[in-house]
Design an enzyme around this catalytic site. Structure first.
Site: not given
Ligand code: KIV
Length: 275
Positions: A44-45, A83, A113, A115, A182
């Site tokens: 989600d970056s 994510d 993934k 958090e 992280e």
């Molecule tokens: O969203 C993302 O790119 C991430 C990574 C930095 C692990 O969660």
């Protein structure tokens, strides 16, 4: 055949280091797949590096599904992890299950993934029980940036250290197949790596993790708003792109582009009858 979560777990047992990168589009995912990157995260970056938001908070399920589909289309071998965005797995277990299922069913990715540690362990267990592989993510969790008060190193006090270890163990026990660490001090990340059975994938967590993940734009040097300390630029793509774009601009405005080589000829007699 795609790489499975079992293969990723085996890599830890064999002491093989695991590489993961983020990707958000077909073309980049294809290049990564061909380079042999075993695991690709559609992070989600993308909220920052693709969409220009200042955090991951505005990213929605629709946005994530759209980009995850593109990455899956660009890959044949890599394990693709989608994510789960902010607030799409914490309202209820039912909400988490149905959104995790959407990732696998609608995009074709192989895992999700999310958090959190102890606070999401029960959710992780239920999602895994439904046959959906889950990667955990602890330490600096960007979806909680407003709670954490910024991009700060995590796990610096004895209490915070104990909490991170408990979070990692809870995810391991709940059935996560890997855990992202992280922005965690390197000695703590090494300790967590020794104490849990599944691979740790570090970002700003030192060399003692089982694997490393980086945001693709950071290692290529294409996103320059903010360059994290943990990232190494293997290229300066922003400069290369800027030079190429300026050259194109100059050639169009001075009439150097396009040339005959970039154009399509035709028999002039076909034009003869036109006014
Ligand atoms: O969203 C993302 O790119 C991430 C990574 C930095 C692990 O969660």
């Amino acid at each position: 055949m795609r790489i499975s979560i079992n293969k990723i777990k085996e890599m830890k047992q064999k002491g093989e280091r695991i590489t993961m990168l983020t990707a958000y589009d077909y073309t980049t995912a294809r290049i990564m797949d061909e380079a042999g990157i075993p695991m690709i995260l559609v992070g989600d970056s993308l909220g920052m590096v693709v969409l220009g938001y200042d955090s991951t908070i505005p990213v929605t399920m629709d946005i994530m599904l759209h980009h995850t589909k593109a990455v899956v289309r660009g890959t044949q071998k890599a394990l693709v992890v989608g994510d789960m965005p902010f607030m799409t797995y914490t309202v209820s277990i039912e909400q988490a299950l149905s959104n995790a299922a959407r990732f696998l069913q609608e995009t074709g990715c192989q895992a999700v993934k999310l958090e959190g540690g102890v606070n999401v362990a029960e959710t992780v267990r239920k999602v895994v029980d439904c046959g959906i592989p889950v990667m955990g993510h602890i330490g600096l969790t960007p979806q909680s940036i407003n709670q954490l008060g910024g991009h700060k190193i995590q796990g610096k006090t004895p209490e915070a250290t104990a909490k991170l270890l408990a979070d990692a163990k809870a995810l391991d026990e709940a059935g996560a197949f890997a855990v992202v660490l992280e922005t965690v001090p390197a000695p703590l990340a090494s300790l967590i790596t020794e104490k849990i059975s599944v691979p740790t994938i570090g970002i700003g967590a030192g060399a003692g993790c089982d694997g490393q993940v980086q945001v693709i734009n950071d290692i290529l040097g294409s996103y320059t708003d903010f360059v994290p300390k943990h990232a190494k630029q293997y290229a300066k793509l922003a400069d290369i792109m800027s030079n190429a774009i300026s050259k194109y601009h100059e050639e169009v405005t001075t009439g150097k582009f396009p040339t005959e080589a970039n154009s399509f000829p035709m028999d002039e007699s076909v034009l003869a009858g036109l006014n």
